[in-house]
Scaffold this active site. Sequence first.
Site, short mmCIF file in Angstrom:
data_model
loop_
_atom_site.label_atom_id
_atom_site.label_comp_id
_atom_site.label_asym_id
_atom_site.label_seq_id
_atom_site.Cartn_x
_atom_site.Cartn_y
_atom_site.Cartn_z
CE1 TYR A 176 -13.90 10.32 -18.31
CE2 TYR A 176 -12.86 10.73 -16.45
CZ TYR A 176 -13.75 10.14 -17.03
OH TYR A 176 -14.37 9.12 -16.74
CE LYS A 185 -9.34 6.61 -20.70
NZ LYS A 185 -9.26 6.80 -19.21
NE ARG A 205 -2.59 1.17 3.60
CZ ARG A 205 -1.92 1.95 4.38
NH1 ARG A 205 -2.28 3.09 4.08
NH2 ARG A 205 -1.63 1.71 5.58
CG ASP A 210 -4.63 14.16 -18.73
OD1 ASP A 210 -4.02 13.36 -19.46
OD2 ASP A 210 -5.80 13.89 -18.18
#
Length: 395
Positions: free
Chosen positions: A114, A211, A60, A186
């Site tokens: 987005y 993506k 984690r 981005d």
Amino acid sequence: MTAEDRNHALSTRCVHAGESRDAEGAIHPPLYNHSTFAYSSTSELLDVVEGRRDGNLYTRYGLNPTIRSLEGKLASLENAETALAFSSGMAAEAATFLSHCKAGDHIVCLGDVYGGTFELLGENLPRLGIHTTFVRGADGERLPEFLTSRTRIVFLETPSNPTLEVFDIAAIAAQAHAVGALLVVDNTFATPVNQTPLDHGADLVVHSATKYLGGHSDLTAGAVAGPGALLAPIAPWRKNLGQIIAPETASLLARSLRTLVVRVRAQNATATAIAHYLAGHPRVSTVHYPGLATGARAAIVAAQMRGYGGMLSFTVDGTGTEATATVDRLQLFSIAPSLGGAESLATQPVTTTHHGLSPEERTQRGITDSMIRLSVGLEDNEDLIADLDQALSKV
């Protein structure tokens, strides 16, 4: 990125960066599907916990060899000092905003992004006292008017989703830095194959690795890359919000990155052919694609992009209903959100990615009911063009 990486071209780094042979001689780092790692002494464990040396400890925290190997590769591809891998692109964005902003701070979001990013910035973060000014791409030259002493981040996509706006990274970085703000870019649509924003003055780069970096529509992941000093405050948010990428996913993503260059260059070529075909079609009114840019926009593309990407959008010369019918007639293009896979996809932004925006906001941004967005895959361009041709012939 290591000194050795700097001597290698991008395709070589896609294969080798961040990797090392294990004791068994595995050709690539194996999947370490472990939650925890043991030490022979407490002093060795403390050296890792207290940062005196690198090592593995607890997944984690990101201290897992499979994840750390992936992050070395991601950093190399973006020409970054370091990188952090996340469970999704939205997790990467959220941790970046939360770590570099606090109540009373201000973000400027430039251009189209987005739909999930609109929601995060416009609905979620204001509940924490972090407010965002949304500036349309058409008003980009007025960006300094929207920057204040409380602005901590300027955020943008280039090319943007779904209108494929292209922004001058170097110019915007200078404007952001003038007020002490960071420029976060981005780079999902472009990928490091076509563009490396850090080389043009951006401070941090984020990805939805789901993506193009993943490239096979079989994983969900995200990434942030940049200087270690800027990623250091992001890591605790990732750790404490539980946003770490799973080792299995990290291994799949590293696999995909080894073929990134050949995939993206093939998609570049096919998307360019499709864009030119659509630009000459009598039932298409507008095509949005960096490779068709003219004037000042073409100069920006030439200065900061090495390829035009596999994403494009176009507007059918007709109603939204006719655009829907066109999408429904497609046979090789699957009707689906997301992008960047080996298969070609088609969607209407008004029904998927930007459905949450009001009709008025979509109209202001040029996201019309008759817009269709394409993610161009790895099929032969002749077959994809023939599919588009039969779908458009009935408009």
